[in-house]
Design a protein around this motif. Structure first.
Motif, PDB file in Angstrom:
ATOM      1  N   PRO A  99       0.809  -1.221   0.000  1.00 39.81           N
ATOM      2  CA  PRO A  99       0.000   0.000   0.000  1.00 39.81           C
ATOM      3  C   PRO A  99       0.844   1.274   0.000  1.00 39.81           C
ATOM      4  CG  PRO A  99      -0.343  -1.296   2.023  1.00 39.81           C
ATOM      5  CD  PRO A  99       0.565  -2.073   1.154  1.00 39.81           C
ATOM      6  N   TYR A 100       1.953   1.258   0.720  1.00 36.72           N
ATOM      7  CA  TYR A 100       2.773   2.474   0.832  1.00 36.72           C
ATOM      8  C   TYR A 100       3.541   2.747  -0.451  1.00 36.72           C
ATOM      9  CZ  TYR A 100       1.489   1.306   5.525  1.00 36.72           C
ATOM     10  OH  TYR A 100       0.758   0.973   6.626  1.00 36.72           O
ATOM     11  N   LEU A 101       4.032   1.681  -1.074  1.00 31.91           N
ATOM     12  CA  LEU A 101       4.751   1.889  -2.327  1.00 31.91           C
ATOM     13  C   LEU A 101       3.777   2.351  -3.416  1.00 31.91           C
ATOM     14  CD1 LEU A 101       7.256  -1.089  -2.220  1.00 31.91           C
ATOM     15  CD2 LEU A 101       7.712   1.335  -1.882  1.00 31.91           C
ATOM     16  N   ARG A 102       2.528   1.856  -3.369  1.00 33.72           N
ATOM     17  CA  ARG A 102       1.532   2.329  -4.328  1.00 33.72           C
ATOM     18  C   ARG A 102       1.273   3.816  -4.113  1.00 33.72           C
ATOM     19  NH1 ARG A 102      -0.014   4.627  -7.183  1.00 33.72           N
ATOM     20  NH2 ARG A 102      -1.832   4.696  -8.534  1.00 33.72           N
ATOM     21  N   LYS A 103       1.186   4.229  -2.857  1.00 36.50           N
ATOM     22  CA  LYS A 103       0.955   5.640  -2.569  1.00 36.50           C
ATOM     23  C   LYS A 103       2.128   6.495  -3.042  1.00 36.50           C
ATOM     24  CE  LYS A 103      -0.744   9.416  -1.203  1.00 36.50           C
ATOM     25  NZ  LYS A 103      -0.776   9.975   0.112  1.00 36.50           N
ATOM     26  N   PHE A 104       3.326   5.965  -2.866  1.00 34.44           N
ATOM     27  CA  PHE A 104       4.524   6.661  -3.329  1.00 34.44           C
ATOM     28  C   PHE A 104       4.369   7.002  -4.813  1.00 34.44           C
ATOM     29  CE2 PHE A 104       8.784   6.037  -5.295  1.00 34.44           C
ATOM     30  CZ  PHE A 104       9.354   7.210  -4.858  1.00 34.44           C
ATOM     31  N   GLY A 105       3.823   6.046  -5.583  1.00 31.09           N
ATOM     32  CA  GLY A 105       3.304   6.378  -6.905  1.00 31.09           C
ATOM     33  C   GLY A 105       4.294   6.502  -8.024  1.00 31.09           C
ATOM     34  N   LYS A 106       5.524   6.038  -7.866  1.00 24.72           N
ATOM     35  CA  LYS A 106       6.391   6.047  -9.037  1.00 24.72           C
ATOM     36  C   LYS A 106       6.501   4.634  -9.592  1.00 24.72           C
ATOM     37  CE  LYS A 106       8.765  10.329  -8.348  1.00 24.72           C
ATOM     38  NZ  LYS A 106      10.084  10.908  -8.143  1.00 24.72           N
ATOM     39  N   PHE A 107       7.545   4.343 -10.363  1.00 29.25           N
ATOM     40  CA  PHE A 107       7.497   3.131 -11.177  1.00 29.25           C
ATOM     41  C   PHE A 107       8.376   1.974 -10.724  1.00 29.25           C
ATOM     42  CE2 PHE A 107       6.596   6.341 -14.742  1.00 29.25           C
ATOM     43  CZ  PHE A 107       5.249   6.347 -14.448  1.00 29.25           C
ATOM     44  N   THR A 108       9.406   2.205  -9.923  1.00 33.18           N
ATOM     45  CA  THR A 108      10.339   1.116  -9.630  1.00 33.18           C
ATOM     46  C   THR A 108      10.772   1.132  -8.162  1.00 33.18           C
ATOM     47  OG1 THR A 108      12.333   2.384 -10.071  1.00 33.18           O
ATOM     48  CG2 THR A 108      11.322   1.283 -11.957  1.00 33.18           C
ATOM     49  N   VAL A 109      11.409   0.032  -7.734  1.00 30.86           N
ATOM     50  CA  VAL A 109      11.944  -0.027  -6.376  1.00 30.86           C
ATOM     51  C   VAL A 109      13.133   0.929  -6.202  1.00 30.86           C
ATOM     52  CG1 VAL A 109      12.994  -1.524  -4.646  1.00 30.86           C
ATOM     53  CG2 VAL A 109      11.091  -2.360  -6.014  1.00 30.86           C
ATOM     54  N   PRO A 110      14.075   0.963  -7.161  1.00 23.29           N
ATOM     55  CA  PRO A 110      15.155   1.954  -7.017  1.00 23.29           C
ATOM     56  C   PRO A 110      14.631   3.393  -6.978  1.00 23.29           C
ATOM     57  CG  PRO A 110      15.811   0.280  -8.587  1.00 23.29           C
ATOM     58  CD  PRO A 110      14.376   0.004  -8.252  1.00 23.29           C
TER      59      PRO A 110
END
Lengths: 561, 87
Positions: free
Chosen positions: A93-104
């Motif tokens: 959920p948090y990475l989705r909110k972050f809203g960019k495209f990759t882990v790096p």
């Protein structure tokens, strides 16, 4: 029709569907190429994640591994599903909110440092390449076994298919192809499992059949324990590994699962934060269908194999045993010359050797199912290998085009970035194909590498990046590097430099190289905390970023960056 | 600290409490029942399964699914309660 014709028809048909979907859903923008435009429904993303996750190894080899490991095989079952709880609760959920495209992207922004970003890119590339080489090899093996073509041709055909839909379709093409591939692979896995369960225990649900009774009224597992101990093996339901090692391997696999970039990136494709949570739930449901069936296939397989070979006349073995002897996956050597097969624990007197892949590959024949089911299993194995390979290739191409090229040349146009992404994907396909044809001798060993590295590198810095406001770039970089160096060093030492010392007597704290990622993860956590204590706290804009990703509201806006 | 900040920190605390509870169950069903207490639990039977073995190869996976869906429902309610939901 014979098996070969059916296999050609079913594999050909499934490939036509994949290519059709790829043309229909090809990507037009970088956002579509990287995250399918961010508009995938949670259910479709759940299926795509399941196909992405379940590789050739899950489909072909896992049941066989459990057949011979018994209870110890539980590390794979719990490890490769339990990681989704961590993903759903702590990351997605948090990475989705972050809203960019990759882990790096996340590592670079949260730790306000291009050095951290580059370390993350190197980890992502290394993990993805080790993994994808195994997939291409899997495609080649399936081709050569079922379609009777040389492995090299099999790899080439697989490359051509993946090339077509990954390069053309990007994440959008991959996602919808993976949905189709999931349906093919799960159907192919379940049909033989259901029939074998019915034959052995009278119960059509394999998950219940495993706990069911044989025709004579004894529970299957009890009978299996008895048969195996009589032959000198450990009981099926009893553990052989040390408890501490079981614990550490399971933990490393769980945490590694949650840290694999090609799994994480799937949660960037859904529209909202709440979709990311739900989607992880759906993904685990779809994965669990196979993962709760696999232990049943495993126990049925080893039971059937022993029943139809042990102390039987070599000239009167069932047809499927004779068929698979031709491929050398089953080998029989009558050492004592009594004309019968002895399957025993002691290597001096044992006359039967069985490759683990037999348990799934031969399952339609063991159940005496019609020829089209064999073709179906071939198509399923292919779907499992191709879907995972495509997901990994996308991570590789995105890492190059976005995290390296775009990040250091922010001025390039979207069209050019898309072109670079496609060229990188094409290059990655060729490189993966090369490793598929000429596999480095250590493909099996590097799987431990991929999970160990994901556990020791990404997982701690992402978690701390979300749940702590104190961890700074110095801490994250130190943590990642310390975790990585320790884990790589330990695996290299026991797997490559001194394989003769690779036993529990020499391992540190009794932990095998497969489980050492857990310690690497702890070292990474410790590094992050210690160094952050003595260095300046992250700047205000990073503090604001952390507060923002903790709250679901506004994910739609963030997506338009 | 203004009003909004106080609300957000209350939201975050409730979120963390949910996480801790669910992860405790996650640990118990897998590492607990499937590994640490497996020998003890194998003294009991469910159908033809020794209980510890069942947890390690079946039960823990079902529990994982349940945990995620409980989390989804709980967080959706929490999001609405604090007005941070997206629709």
């Amino acid at each position: 029709m014979d098996i070969l014709t059916w296999t050609y028809i079913l594999v050909g048909l499934s490939f036509t569907v994949y290519i059709g979907i790829a043309i229909w859903t090809r990507a037009g923008s970088t956002k579509e190429f990287y995250v399918a435009g961010g508009g995938v429904s949670p259910l479709a993303n759940g299926m795509a994640t399941a196909a992405d996750w379940m590789s050739a190894a899950s489909f072909i080899s896992m049941a066989g591994l459990i057949s011979f490991a018994g209870y110890d095989g539980s590390v794979y079952l719990m490890g490769w599903t339990g990681g989704y709880v961590l993903l759903a609760l702590l990351l997605a959920p948090y990475l989705r909110k972050f809203g960019k495209f990759t882990v790096p992207d996340f590592v670079g922004d949260r730790y306000y440092s291009n050095k951290a970003r580059v370390v993350a890119v190197i980890c992502a590339l290394f993990i993805s390449f080790t993994y994808v080489a195994g997939q291409m090899r899997g495609v080649g093996i399936v081709f050569s076994r079922y379609l009777e073509v040389p492995i090299e041709y099999g790899v080439l055909i697989g490359m051509a298919i993946v090339f077509f839909y990954a390069v053309l379709g990007g994440m959008k093409g991959i996602t919808y192809t993976q949905v189709a591939q999931f349906c093919v692979l799960i159907f192919a896995y379940m049909v033989p499992a259901i029939f074998i369960s019915m034959q052995l225990t009278g119960n059509p649900i394999p998950q219940l059949g495993l706990g069911g009774e044989l025709a004579d009224g004894t529970p299957l597992l009890e009978k299996l324990d008895g048969v195996l101990t009589e032959l000198g093996f450990a009981a099926y339901t009893a553990g052989r590994k040390g408890m501490g090692d079981m614990f550490m391997i399971t933990l490393a696999l769980m945490v590694g699962t949650a840290g694999l970039p090609h799994v994480i990136v799937r949660f960037f494709t859904v529209p909202k934060v709440k979709d990311a949570r739900l989607s992880a739930g759906y993904a685990l449901v779809f994965i669990a269908i196979l993962y709760t069936t696999a232990p049943a296939v495993a126990a049925f397989g080893i039971f059937n194999t022993i029943q139809s070979t042990s102390e039987k006349n070599i000239s009167e073995l069932p047809v499927w045993v004779q068929n698979w002897q031709k491929t050398n996956l089953i080998q029989i050597e009558d050492k004592n010359g009594d004309g019968k097969v002895q399957y025993l624990a002691s290597p001096e007197t044992n006359e039967l050797s069985i490759d683990k892949d037999i348990m799934v590959l031969a399952s339609p024949e063991i159940a005496e199912l019609p020829n089209w089911v064999v073709g179906l299993v071939a198509a399923g194995a292919m779907a499992a290998a191709l879907s995972t390979a495509a997901g990994l290739l996308l991570v590789i191409s995105t890492s190059v085009s976005r995290d390296l090229v775009k990040n250091f040349n922010p001025g390039i146009s979207e069209k050019k970035e898309l072109l670079i992404a496609r060229i990188a994907a094409a290059g990655a396909v060729v490189l993966a194909g090369y490793f598929g044809v000429n596999p480095p001798g250590f493909v099996a060993e590097v799987v431990a590498f991929a999970f160990g590295l994901a556990a020791a590198s990404f997982f701690p810095v992402i978690i701390l990046g979300i749940f702590s406001t104190k961890i700074n770039k110095e801490g994250a970089i130190t943590g990642m590097i310390a975790g990585l160096v320790f884990t790589i060093g330990y695996i290299l030492y026991f797997k490559f430099l001194h394989p003769e010392l690779n036993s529990s007597v020499h391992w540190w704290w009794g932990i095998s190289p497969e489980g050492i990622g857990s310690i690497g993860m702890l070292i990474n956590f410790a590094g992050c905390f210690l160094v952050s204590l003595f260095t300046p706290a992250p700047p205000q804009q990073v503090q604001d970023l952390i507060q923002e990703i903790r709250i679901p509201k506004g994910a739609g806006k963030a997506q338009e960056h | 600290m203004n009003d909004n900040q106080a609300r957000m920190s209350a939201y975050w605390k409730k979120n963390l409490k949910t996480l801790v509870l669910l992860l405790l169950v996650w640990f118990l069903v897998s590492f607990g029942c499937g590994i640490l207490f497996v020998d003890f639990l194998n003294n009991f039977k469910v159908g033809g399964y020794p209980l510890g073995f069942w947890f390690a190869q079946q039960g823990s996976i079902y529990a994982f699914i349940l945990l995620i869906f409980i989390y989804v429902i709980r967080m959706n309610n929490l999001d609405r309660e604090f007005g941070v939901n997206e629709d």
